[in-house]
Design a protein around this motif. Structure first.
Motif, PDB file in Angstrom:
ATOM      1  N   GLU A   9      41.842  28.223  34.543  1.00  0.00           N
ATOM      2  CA  GLU A   9      43.142  28.858  34.749  1.00  0.00           C
ATOM      3  C   GLU A   9      43.953  28.757  33.481  1.00  0.00           C
ATOM      4  OE1 GLU A   9      45.568  27.637  37.983  1.00  0.00           O
ATOM      5  OE2 GLU A   9      44.103  28.207  39.492  1.00  0.00           O
ATOM      6  N   LEU A  10      44.727  29.805  33.234  1.00  0.00           N
ATOM      7  CA  LEU A  10      45.636  29.826  32.101  1.00  0.00           C
ATOM      8  C   LEU A  10      46.978  30.323  32.615  1.00  0.00           C
ATOM      9  CD1 LEU A  10      45.915  29.401  29.043  1.00  0.00           C
ATOM     10  CD2 LEU A  10      45.326  31.802  28.760  1.00  0.00           C
ATOM     11  N   PHE A  11      48.000  29.476  32.574  1.00  0.00           N
ATOM     12  CA  PHE A  11      49.320  29.789  33.110  1.00  0.00           C
ATOM     13  C   PHE A  11      49.251  30.206  34.579  1.00  0.00           C
ATOM     14  CE2 PHE A  11      49.615  30.968  28.536  1.00  0.00           C
ATOM     15  CZ  PHE A  11      50.436  29.920  28.144  1.00  0.00           C
ATOM     16  N   GLY A  12      48.361  29.592  35.345  1.00  0.00           N
ATOM     17  CA  GLY A  12      48.248  29.866  36.768  1.00  0.00           C
ATOM     18  C   GLY A  12      47.421  31.090  37.126  1.00  0.00           C
ATOM     19  N   ILE A  13      46.858  31.773  36.129  1.00  0.00           N
ATOM     20  CA  ILE A  13      46.039  32.962  36.368  1.00  0.00           C
ATOM     21  C   ILE A  13      44.583  32.590  36.117  1.00  0.00           C
ATOM     22  CG2 ILE A  13      45.568  35.327  35.654  1.00  0.00           C
ATOM     23  CD1 ILE A  13      48.500  35.486  34.788  1.00  0.00           C
ATOM     24  N   GLY A  45      42.195  37.332  36.499  1.00  0.00           N
ATOM     25  CA  GLY A  45      43.132  37.683  37.549  1.00  0.00           C
ATOM     26  C   GLY A  45      42.530  37.723  38.938  1.00  0.00           C
ATOM     27  N   TYR A  46      43.130  38.589  39.743  1.00  0.00           N
ATOM     28  CA  TYR A  46      42.787  38.693  41.157  1.00  0.00           C
ATOM     29  C   TYR A  46      42.315  40.105  41.479  1.00  0.00           C
ATOM     30  CZ  TYR A  46      45.436  34.355  41.479  1.00  0.00           C
ATOM     31  OH  TYR A  46      45.879  33.073  41.299  1.00  0.00           O
ATOM     32  N   THR A  47      41.694  40.259  42.655  1.00  0.00           N
ATOM     33  CA  THR A  47      41.258  41.558  43.136  1.00  0.00           C
ATOM     34  C   THR A  47      41.536  41.656  44.626  1.00  0.00           C
ATOM     35  OG1 THR A  47      39.431  43.127  43.148  1.00  0.00           O
ATOM     36  CG2 THR A  47      38.893  40.839  43.622  1.00  0.00           C
ATOM     37  N   LEU A  48      41.453  42.868  45.177  1.00  0.00           N
ATOM     38  CA  LEU A  48      41.692  43.060  46.599  1.00  0.00           C
ATOM     39  C   LEU A  48      40.513  42.559  47.422  1.00  0.00           C
ATOM     40  CD1 LEU A  48      43.249  46.632  46.733  1.00  0.00           C
ATOM     41  CD2 LEU A  48      44.400  44.473  47.118  1.00  0.00           C
ATOM     42  N   ASN A  49      40.806  41.915  48.528  1.00  0.00           N
ATOM     43  CA  ASN A  49      39.801  41.467  49.485  1.00  0.00           C
ATOM     44  C   ASN A  49      39.678  42.568  50.533  1.00  0.00           C
ATOM     45  OD1 ASN A  49      38.151  40.136  51.269  1.00  0.00           O
ATOM     46  ND2 ASN A  49      39.694  38.656  51.907  1.00  0.00           N
ATOM     47  N   LEU A  50      38.613  43.348  50.501  1.00  0.00           N
ATOM     48  CA  LEU A  50      38.471  44.494  51.389  1.00  0.00           C
ATOM     49  C   LEU A  50      38.178  44.093  52.832  1.00  0.00           C
ATOM     50  CD1 LEU A  50      36.605  46.942  49.022  1.00  0.00           C
ATOM     51  CD2 LEU A  50      39.033  46.849  49.566  1.00  0.00           C
ATOM     52  N   ALA A  51      37.995  42.818  53.117  1.00  0.00           N
ATOM     53  CA  ALA A  51      37.831  42.358  54.485  1.00  0.00           C
ATOM     54  C   ALA A  51      39.192  42.169  55.163  1.00  0.00           C
ATOM     55  CB  ALA A  51      37.054  41.050  54.523  1.00  0.00           C
ATOM     56  N   ASN A  52      40.268  42.253  54.417  1.00  0.00           N
ATOM     57  CA  ASN A  52      41.611  42.099  54.947  1.00  0.00           C
ATOM     58  C   ASN A  52      42.218  43.480  55.177  1.00  0.00           C
ATOM     59  OD1 ASN A  52      44.503  41.644  55.082  1.00  0.00           O
ATOM     60  ND2 ASN A  52      44.050  39.569  54.368  1.00  0.00           N
TER      61      ASN A  52
END
Length: 93
Positions: A9-13, A45-52
């Motif tokens: 992680e870098l600065f929380g990312i 970073g992050y990505t969308l969870n398509l199960a949600n």
């Protein structure tokens, strides 16, 4: 040059630059029971969870906005063709 970690992680990312597997890439987009955003298997970073179900609402809204933008470009091009025939007044002070 010192060895730098391939994930962390870098600065929380979160970031992860380790070689991903195909199964890992596919499973990172489908994680039942998790939140709408999940950490990426590869990258930053992050990505969308398509199960949600909330992720599908985001995908539908983005698709509708893209459709509206592209259909609006056709209408604007017709209007600009009509404007080209009219004289333009330029005022210089």
């Amino acid at each position: 040059m010192a060895d730098q970690p391939a994930s962390g992680e870098l600065f929380g990312i979160p970031y992860n630059f380790e070689k991903p597997s195909l199964r890992g890439l596919l499973s990172s987009y489908w994680q039942p029971g998790e939140e709408m955003l999940v950490e990426k298997e590869f990258g930053v970073g992050y990505t969308l969870n398509l199960a949600n179900w909330r992720s599908w609402i985001v995908v539908a809204i983005v698709g509708a906005l893209l459709y509206q933008e592209r259909s609006g470009e056709d209408d604007e091009s017709v209007e600009t063709e009509d404007d080209e025939d009219e004289p333009v007044e330029v005022v210089v002070d």
